[in-house]
Design an enzyme around this catalytic site. Structure first.
Site, PDB file in Angstrom:
ATOM      1  N   HIS A   1      -1.883   0.575   6.677  1.00 43.41           N
ATOM      2  CA  HIS A   1      -2.433   0.859   5.481  1.00 43.41           C
ATOM      3  C   HIS A   1      -2.327   2.350   5.132  1.00 43.41           C
ATOM      4  CE1 HIS A   1      -4.854   0.651   1.821  1.00 43.41           C
ATOM      5  NE2 HIS A   1      -5.725   1.564   2.300  1.00 43.41           N
TER       6      HIS A   1
ATOM      7  N   ASN B   1      -7.546   5.632  -2.789  1.00 42.97           N
ATOM      8  CA  ASN B   1      -7.479   4.480  -1.861  1.00 42.97           C
ATOM      9  C   ASN B   1      -6.901   3.254  -3.230  1.00 42.97           C
ATOM     10  OD1 ASN B   1      -7.243   2.636   0.009  1.00 42.97           O
ATOM     11  ND2 ASN B   1      -8.602   3.788   1.175  1.00 42.97           N
TER      12      ASN B   1
ATOM     13  N   CYS C   1       0.855  -1.180   0.168  1.00 43.40           N
ATOM     14  CA  CYS C   1       0.170  -0.065   0.037  1.00 43.40           C
ATOM     15  C   CYS C   1       0.607   1.395   0.062  1.00 43.40           C
ATOM     16  CB  CYS C   1      -0.796   0.098   1.047  1.00 43.40           C
ATOM     17  SG  CYS C   1      -0.267  -0.378   2.773  1.00 43.40           S
TER      18      CYS C   1
END
Length: 361
Positions: A119, A134, A14
């Site tokens: 994250h 995202n 991520c």
């Protein structure tokens, strides 16, 4: 929306997706971020060694795993910050006292990096609109100016750490295009997990539906096959019945023809038998003819006697013809008709007698 660069989640990378979505391109790879993480680890080790390589703290530090990366693909904020320094960008904590004193409206910023636990994701302004990039989403999510502040506040309440990205971001096609036009989003993108679950559910539902349809189609095909088979059997029976009827008809005709031939042969035999007694038949005819002539002569004699008695009573009358000539003419006329009739009658009697005799046998 198609011009916006958006990397989707792969493994635990991520941090890489966050940086590339922020910079709108494939600027960093896991190898490059790992290299930055190793440099940070080495700098920390050197600082710990300043207190002595034999110290307890140093030995403990060496035994601990890296705090900047792990095998899953996670990278720390230090790795992200050092990666952005390459592009002249700096990170400032959004809820820090220093930044809050500046009282900057979020819509006047260019981008934010958000972190919760392990994250990372980017919220960036492209053109004149804000987008949530995202990597867990199936695509970019449009955020209105009025909703941006509420969105950031909601993230803070959920425990996110928010960093403001300061500096000039690299130019990108999406930013240039969205400076000229504004986009509208009819449907918000879903989380990848939700989409996968939905797709899985749809596949399961589709599979179940296909099974039901296949089962129904199979039974329908079986029913159709059974109907076709029944139809074929019925037609076959009809054909067999027709063939049997035709065979019976042919057999009956053949037997009839055989019977006719037998009758014909019997008739021929009877006829031949009759021919053998033709002499007897001729004698019978002559006897019959003689009997008829005798009757006719007796009738003529009686008629002549009546005529003579009449002449004696009426002497002026003369007979037109002689009695002999009249008897001869009548005898000749009667003999021809009677002979024909007698021949026919005797032939019929002979045939009847022969049939009766044959029947008794």
């Amino acid at each position: 929306m198609e011009s916006i660069f958006h990397e989707k989640q792969e493994g635990s990378l991520c941090a890489q997706h966050c940086l590339n979505n922020l910079l709108q391109g494939e600027y960093f790879s896991p190898v490059e971020l790992s290299s930055i993480a190793h440099q940070l680890d080495e700098e920390e080790r050197m600082r710990m060694a300043e207190g002595g390589v034999t110290s307890e703290d140093y030995r403990t530090f060496l035994q601990q795993p890296s705090g900047n990366m792990d095998d899953s693909g996670f990278f720390s904020i230090q790795v992200i910050s050092n990666a952005l320094k390459v592009w002249g960008l700096e990170l400032i904590l959004f809820n820090s006292p220093e930044y809050q004193r500046l009282r900057i409206d979020p819509i006047n910023e260019r981008s934010f990096i958000c972190n919760y636990k392990e994250h990372w994701f980017t919220v960036r302004k492209l053109g004149k609109q804000w987008f949530n990039l995202n990597s867990l989403l199936t695509g970019p999510e449009l955020i209105s100016d009025t909703y941006l502040a509420l969105f950031l506040a909601q993230l803070q309440q959920e425990g996110y750490s928010i960093f403001v990205v300061k500096g000039d971001l690299p130019d990108c096609e999406a930013d240039q295009l969205l400076q000229m036009i504004r986009v509208q989003q009819m449907h918000r993108p879903k989380l990848i997990g939700e989409e996968l679950a939905q797709l899985k559910e749809q596949r399961v539902h589709k599979t179940d539906l296909e099974r039901v349809l296949e089962a129904n189609d199979g039974s329908g095909m079986l029913d159709e096959d059974e109907e076709d088979l029944q139809r074929a059997l019925a037609l076959s029976r009809q054909e067999i019945d027709m063939e049997d009827e035709e065979a019976d008809l042919r057999r009956a005709i053949q037997l009839s023809m055989q019977g006719s031939s037998r009758n014909i042969s019997q008739d021929m035999t009877q006829t031949s038998g009759t021919n053998l007694t033709s002499e007897e038949l001729r004698k019978r005819r002559e006897a019959y003819f003689e009997k008829q002539q005798q009757k006719q002569q007796q009738q003529q004699q009686q008629q002549q006697q009546g005529d003579l008695s009449g002449q004696s009573s009426h002497p002026c009358e003369r007979p037109a013809t002689s009695s002999g000539a009249l008897g001869s003419d009548l005898g000749d006329a009667m003999s021809e008709e009677d002979m024909l009739q007698a021949a026919v009658t005797m032939s019929l009697e002979t045939v009847r007698n022969d049939l009766k005799t044959e029947g008794k046998k």
